[in-house]
Write an enzyme that holds these catalytic residues in place. Sequence first.
Site, short mmCIF file in Angstrom:
data_model
loop_
_atom_site.label_atom_id
_atom_site.label_comp_id
_atom_site.label_asym_id
_atom_site.label_seq_id
_atom_site.Cartn_x
_atom_site.Cartn_y
_atom_site.Cartn_z
N TRP A 10 0.93 -1.24 0.05
CA TRP A 10 -0.06 0.07 -0.08
C TRP A 10 1.00 1.33 -0.10
O TRP A 10 0.43 2.48 0.04
CB TRP A 10 -1.05 -0.23 1.12
CG TRP A 10 -1.96 -1.03 1.06
CD1 TRP A 10 -1.91 -2.18 0.25
CD2 TRP A 10 -3.12 -1.16 2.11
NE1 TRP A 10 -3.24 -2.86 0.57
CE2 TRP A 10 -3.81 -2.43 1.53
CE3 TRP A 10 -3.67 -0.44 3.15
CZ2 TRP A 10 -5.03 -2.69 2.14
CZ3 TRP A 10 -4.61 -0.68 3.85
CH2 TRP A 10 -5.40 -2.21 3.37
N HIS A 94 12.45 -3.38 -1.80
CA HIS A 94 11.73 -2.51 -2.67
C HIS A 94 12.52 -1.54 -3.48
O HIS A 94 13.23 -0.74 -2.65
CB HIS A 94 10.30 -1.88 -1.66
CG HIS A 94 9.20 -1.55 -3.08
ND1 HIS A 94 9.33 -0.44 -3.75
CD2 HIS A 94 8.21 -2.27 -3.53
CE1 HIS A 94 8.46 -0.48 -4.54
NE2 HIS A 94 7.81 -1.55 -4.49
N GLY A 172 4.69 0.90 -11.20
CA GLY A 172 3.88 2.20 -11.05
C GLY A 172 3.95 2.98 -12.48
O GLY A 172 3.46 3.89 -12.58
N SER A 212 2.95 -3.32 -12.32
CA SER A 212 1.81 -3.09 -13.02
C SER A 212 0.84 -4.35 -13.32
O SER A 212 0.24 -4.27 -14.35
CB SER A 212 2.20 -2.13 -14.38
OG SER A 212 2.84 -0.75 -13.82
N GLY A 233 1.24 -2.92 -6.56
CA GLY A 233 1.05 -1.50 -5.67
C GLY A 233 -0.39 -0.98 -6.25
O GLY A 233 -1.32 -1.20 -5.28
N GLY A 234 -0.24 -0.21 -7.31
CA GLY A 234 -1.59 0.62 -7.37
C GLY A 234 -2.81 -0.25 -7.34
O GLY A 234 -3.92 0.34 -6.76
C1 PEP Z 1 5.11 -2.23 -6.21
O1 PEP Z 1 5.25 -1.21 -5.82
O2 PEP Z 1 5.74 -3.14 -5.68
C2 PEP Z 1 4.27 -2.26 -7.59
C3 PEP Z 1 4.43 -3.52 -8.24
O3 PEP Z 1 3.66 -1.40 -8.04
P1 PEP Z 1 2.41 -1.27 -9.20
O4 PEP Z 1 1.73 -2.55 -8.93
O5 PEP Z 1 1.94 -0.07 -9.06
O6 PEP Z 1 3.53 -1.29 -10.43
#
Ligand code: PEP
Length: 249
Positions: A10, A94, A172, A212, A233-234
């Site tokens: 998050w 991360h 992201g 993503s 993530g998102g």
């Molecule tokens: C992450 O921050 O670990 C990630 C995979 O972000 P997103 O899914 O938004 O690309």
Amino acid sequence: MRKNIVAGNWKMHKTHSETIALIEEIVLKKQNTSTEIIVAPTFVNLQTAVTISEGNNITVAAQNMHQAEGGAFTGEISASMLTNIGVNTVILGHSERRAYFHETDALLANKVDTALKHNMRVIFCFGEELKDRQINNHFNVVEYQLRDALFHLQKSDWSNIILAYEPVWAIGTGETASPEQAQEMHAFIRSLIEKVYGNDVAENVSILYGGSVKPENAKEIFSKKDVDGGLIGGAALKADDFLAIVNGF
Ligand code: PEP
């Protein structure tokens, strides 16, 4: 048998009341699944997250942790502070921690050791930047990250390690590694683990893909043989999207 896992990172999103609302919605809407669901809210909301998640088959993870047992480290959180409130899983390495807080593989090796000493599970993140992939150096980068941060571990430590391959160029950005690119790298990672630790460790470690992942692409990525789930993530910030990804298996 290795586990399928979908973990939501998050990041610095969701207030205390938003955290409660999101976990309650996940609990309400989630279907029975053998996939482990992990949520990683920010530190200040972890204790509440543990309380609401208890008995609902949701694991709560921290997004980071300090390597020291305790002491004069203003603003930091120790392993025992986490385990004392029932948080036994931590995300380490991360790419945002690496890029903005200068975390190196040497530092991460210390963090991993501390977490394992406290019997915590580690979701270890790593992955190449775009410039590495452009010059075809991505396999080397990944190999060195694993070697420098994890290959000092004992074989027995690996039962508490979850790997998360996250190509930095896909985090992201809306740009996702193709399912074939993910599979190619995951197979490479598993072969490296096999070389160093043997087939049983390699076959039992869960390797998540992150970058993503969305409801529209999760199923195809997760269908690949060496992809055991995702770090999200998102799309983890909306219960419906997150659960659609969980249901991608
Ligand atoms: C992450 O921050 O670990 C990630 C995979 O972000 P997103 O899914 O938004 O690309």
